[in-house]
Design an enzyme around this catalytic site. Sequence first.
Site, PDB file in Angstrom:
ATOM      1  N   ARG A 116       9.435  -7.691   0.807  1.00 16.88           N
ATOM      2  CA  ARG A 116      10.184  -6.512   0.375  1.00 16.88           C
ATOM      3  C   ARG A 116      11.208  -6.094   1.434  1.00 16.88           C
ATOM      4  NH1 ARG A 116       7.559  -2.541   0.940  1.00 16.88           N
ATOM      5  NH2 ARG A 116       5.608  -3.319   1.804  1.00 16.88           N
ATOM      6  N   LYS A 163       6.982  -3.530  -7.619  1.00 16.67           N
ATOM      7  CA  LYS A 163       6.874  -2.342  -6.787  1.00 16.67           C
ATOM      8  C   LYS A 163       7.817  -1.233  -7.262  1.00 16.67           C
ATOM      9  CE  LYS A 163       3.567  -3.477  -4.053  1.00 16.67           C
ATOM     10  NZ  LYS A 163       2.232  -2.833  -4.243  1.00 16.67           N
ATOM     11  N   SER A 194      -0.723  -4.243   1.816  1.00 13.68           N
ATOM     12  CA  SER A 194      -0.750  -5.695   1.640  1.00 13.68           C
ATOM     13  C   SER A 194      -1.360  -6.363   2.864  1.00 13.68           C
ATOM     14  CB  SER A 194       0.665  -6.218   1.419  1.00 13.68           C
ATOM     15  OG  SER A 194       1.216  -5.699   0.235  1.00 13.68           O
ATOM     16  N   THR A 225      -7.023  -7.578  -2.798  1.00 15.66           N
ATOM     17  CA  THR A 225      -7.200  -8.597  -3.835  1.00 15.66           C
ATOM     18  C   THR A 225      -8.488  -9.373  -3.615  1.00 15.66           C
ATOM     19  OG1 THR A 225      -4.816  -8.824  -4.142  1.00 15.66           O
ATOM     20  CG2 THR A 225      -6.181 -10.642  -4.897  1.00 15.66           C
TER      21      THR A 225
END
Length: 532
Positions: A60, A200, A239, A244
């Site tokens: 990003r 996002k 992140s 996850t």
Amino acid sequence: MKKFRVNPNKRLEDQGITGASAVYYNLLEPALVEAAVKRGEGQIGLGGAFLASTGTHTGRSPKDKFVVRSDTVENTIWWENNAPMTPDAFDRLYEDMLAHVKGRELFVQDLYGGADPAHRLDVRVVTELAWHGLFIRHMLRRPDASELESFAPEFTIINCPSFKADPARHGCRSETVIALNFDRKLILIANTAYAGENKKSVFTLLNYLLPAKGIMPMHCSANHALDNPEDAAVFFGLSGTGKTTLSADPSRILIGDDEHGWSDKGIFNFEGGCYAKTINLDAEAEPEIYATTHRFASVVENMVFDPDTLELDFTDDSLTANTRVAYPLDAISNASDTSLGGVPRNIIMLTCDAFGVLPPIARLTPAQAMYHFLSGFTSKVAGTEQGVTEPQPTFSTCFGAPFMPRRPEVYGKLLQQKIAKFGAECWLVNTGWTGGAYGSGSRMPIKATRALLSAALDGSLKTAEFRRDPNFGFDVPVSVPGVADVLLDPRRTWEDPKAYDVQAAKLVAMFAENFAQYVPFIDDEVRQAAIG
């Protein structure tokens, strides 16, 4: 390929887009893969996965993200965290991008964010890359055929990686721009092929819209017990902290891996898929996520592979450490069919501590939970953002500052209210370093983290013996079955305990300095938790 698969009357003229050479609406995965390969956007990998490279932008670009400043949003946007753009500059950017797409092929996906029908957001995503259409089709939720017939997007995203912005003309920082206009209900993305900007942007929209409805938007993963959707847990974290991996627990049902809302009814996933990091992904430790990298139509992003055998190299970070795979939720065998869960019984706050100070797990009081939620301490993981090449300690309030349009106290107060109303056990979990800081210590063993989380979620950790941490004042278990006792006391894992004390004092001071900005906005109980 058919130009108009569903609802041809709702064409791009509604978004001001005209003159495209072809427009493909709501293509399914096989057609999107076929188009992406035919257009030279990437190639087919083993098992039919699509292998894509995003070029210069492998993460990003938060410094290139802007919100249009208008009277409508002037008093509700956190301007210290969201760079402003003037309406006139946005209009020029929009006009120039519309001119740029004339004569080009465009791919449109009509999708929505939010598994709860009462709170979903209908979004149209217009891309010039077919594989971006495939990616966002995985990541958002798909209306059925009957819903598409009446689909009316509330917001539209237009993504043109081949368009370069002009900072002087468009009021931005560089040739790359992500511009949100809440009045015009448009998001413009230019000069970046990193697909994560698409998802996002939708998360940012929901982060702005939902609090006004009393719904807590969360940068978190979530799961629930196998036989009880009401036994839900959420995992906050940036992140690279393990959202996850840790939520994809075979002993529980996965609700989602990154973005959720919390209403009075319970929690709901914003997304329809997962966007998992693949660097050092292990087939034995994470077999289902590993399998998605060899699944038809999965999007494998920025991974190095052998050009002859197409074998993926999970350890090669020469392109970026932020290698990813995007896939639909149904690729995970224990994923929820509804993406819904009850009010969370456990709140996990994940942090990647590069200082090697924090214990692998700590129990938080509600006030301490608010302190650590507003602090949002972690380390930026290499490759997640442009220019980050190794872990860096950072404070990202609400564990997601880059995606928070409103002031952090808005989200903090919502979380505080929901914990007070429904009750929840709150835990801080360090997936970062132990035995020393980054560069000298080692990463926290994932087996130990899983064992500690299992004990927290099944309730057995409540009966453990706890000690009070001298640095932060929270409770730390002394002994947990399946976990070495020494790991629970980070000071004991360091060869030089005095060096640990110096590092701990440094981290505590960083917390205090960062938290000073929130002191005027918090109540006395949270203020006392800040003092420790």
